[in-house]
Scaffold this active site. Structure first.
Site, short mmCIF file in Angstrom:
data_model
loop_
_atom_site.label_atom_id
_atom_site.label_comp_id
_atom_site.label_asym_id
_atom_site.label_seq_id
_atom_site.Cartn_x
_atom_site.Cartn_y
_atom_site.Cartn_z
CB CYS A 282 35.92 -138.49 -11.87
SG CYS A 282 34.45 -137.75 -12.60
CB SER A 283 31.97 -137.05 -7.87
OG SER A 283 31.71 -136.00 -8.80
CG HIS B 49 38.01 -133.21 -14.20
ND1 HIS B 49 36.98 -132.87 -13.33
CD2 HIS B 49 37.99 -132.28 -15.18
CE1 HIS B 49 36.37 -131.79 -13.80
NE2 HIS B 49 36.97 -131.41 -14.90
CB THR B 50 34.32 -137.05 -16.43
OG1 THR B 50 34.89 -138.21 -15.81
CG2 THR B 50 33.76 -137.42 -17.78
N GLY C 194 23.99 -134.74 -20.75
CA GLY C 194 22.74 -135.48 -20.64
C GLY C 194 22.46 -136.40 -21.81
NE ARG D 233 22.78 -143.62 -14.13
CZ ARG D 233 22.45 -142.43 -14.60
NH1 ARG D 233 22.93 -142.03 -15.76
NH2 ARG D 233 21.64 -141.64 -13.93
N GLY E 99 24.76 -138.98 -22.55
CA GLY E 99 25.56 -140.19 -22.38
C GLY E 99 27.00 -140.07 -22.88
CG LEU E 100 30.29 -136.94 -24.95
CD1 LEU E 100 30.62 -138.00 -25.99
CD2 LEU E 100 30.21 -135.57 -25.59
N1 COA Z 1 28.65 -136.53 -10.08
C1 COA Z 1 27.87 -137.60 -10.28
N2 COA Z 1 26.90 -137.67 -11.24
C2 COA Z 1 26.74 -136.59 -12.05
C3 COA Z 1 27.54 -135.43 -11.89
C4 COA Z 1 28.53 -135.41 -10.86
N3 COA Z 1 29.33 -134.36 -10.64
N4 COA Z 1 27.15 -134.52 -12.82
C5 COA Z 1 26.14 -135.07 -13.52
N5 COA Z 1 25.88 -136.33 -13.06
C6 COA Z 1 24.86 -137.25 -13.53
C7 COA Z 1 23.60 -136.51 -13.90
O1 COA Z 1 22.79 -136.36 -12.75
C8 COA Z 1 22.94 -137.39 -14.96
O2 COA Z 1 22.03 -138.26 -14.35
P1 COA Z 1 20.67 -138.68 -15.13
O3 COA Z 1 21.10 -139.52 -16.31
O4 COA Z 1 19.91 -139.46 -14.10
O5 COA Z 1 20.00 -137.41 -15.55
C9 COA Z 1 24.11 -138.20 -15.53
O6 COA Z 1 25.29 -137.83 -14.76
C10 COA Z 1 24.34 -137.88 -17.00
O7 COA Z 1 25.20 -138.88 -17.53
P2 COA Z 1 25.95 -138.61 -18.91
O8 COA Z 1 24.98 -138.12 -19.93
O9 COA Z 1 26.75 -139.84 -19.22
O10 COA Z 1 26.94 -137.44 -18.49
P3 COA Z 1 27.21 -136.07 -19.28
O11 COA Z 1 27.70 -136.36 -20.66
O12 COA Z 1 26.05 -135.18 -19.12
O13 COA Z 1 28.46 -135.47 -18.42
C11 COA Z 1 29.56 -134.60 -16.47
C12 COA Z 1 28.46 -135.55 -17.00
C13 COA Z 1 29.65 -134.75 -14.95
C14 COA Z 1 30.92 -134.99 -17.08
C15 COA Z 1 29.21 -133.14 -16.88
O14 COA Z 1 27.99 -132.78 -16.25
C16 COA Z 1 30.28 -132.13 -16.52
O15 COA Z 1 31.24 -131.93 -17.28
N6 COA Z 1 30.16 -131.47 -15.35
C17 COA Z 1 31.16 -130.48 -14.91
C18 COA Z 1 32.44 -131.18 -14.44
C19 COA Z 1 32.17 -132.18 -13.34
O16 COA Z 1 31.47 -131.90 -12.37
N7 COA Z 1 32.76 -133.40 -13.49
C20 COA Z 1 32.54 -134.50 -12.53
C21 COA Z 1 33.48 -134.46 -11.38
S1 COA Z 1 35.16 -134.87 -11.88
#
Ligand code: COA
Length: 126
Positions: free
Chosen positions: A95-96, A60-61, A69, A105, A71-72
């Protein structure tokens, strides 16, 4: 006045989210930001016939809304994949975000993905 100056200096020096360092918390099974608000949770699995903990299941992330958004999550994954690679471990992208966004990527990292393991259900607390 003097305090304002100190506050301003701190504000300038505070790192933006994208430059926050990533910390390995072995006790929690996480890679996280220093404040713990953003994290990548993993669990260690036995490899088939290999030494214990041969596979790192990336379960899980999570990144708080205010920091998304930028890149964290990718940087949390960078740390986890580098960790696994340095220890000769394979990874399971449960984790999806990792399977659907991070790995496409970073195609060179797909060679670390464990292809032998059956999909593991997520722990119920996730
Ligand atoms: N599955 C796949 N891709 C996802 C996603 C998910 N559930 N949620 C967001 N993304 C994609 C976004 O579409 C975005 O794409 P873009 O760059 O084309 O706009 C990209 O991730 C952003 O990347 P990044 O900046 O590295 O990620 P983030 O720091 O914004 O964090 C998550 C991404 C998923 C960790 C955050 O949105 C989050 O905590 N979501 C709630 C928990 C969750 O759904 N976790 C993932 C399933 S375990």
């Amino acid at each position: 006045m003097a305090n304002e100056g100190v506050a301003a200096e701190r504000a300038v020096k505070a790192p933006p989210p994208e430059t926050e360092s990533i910390v390995w918390r072995e006790d929690k099974g996480r890679f996280q930001t220093p404040d713990g608000e953003a994290f990548l949770q993993y669990r260690l699995l036995d490899g088939r016939g290999a030494p214990a903990a041969a596979v790192m299941d990336l379960v899980h992330t999570y990144v708080p809304r205010s920091k998304r958004g930028q890149g964290l999550a990718a940087r949390l994954c960078d740390a986890a994949f580098a960790h696994a690679q340095a220890r000769g471990m394979r990874v399971l992208p449960t984790c999806s975000y990792i399977s659907d966004t991070y790995l496409p990527r970073n195609p060179a990292l797909k060679e670390l993905v464990d292809k032998d393991q059956e999909p593991h259900p997520k722990p119920s607390s996730m």
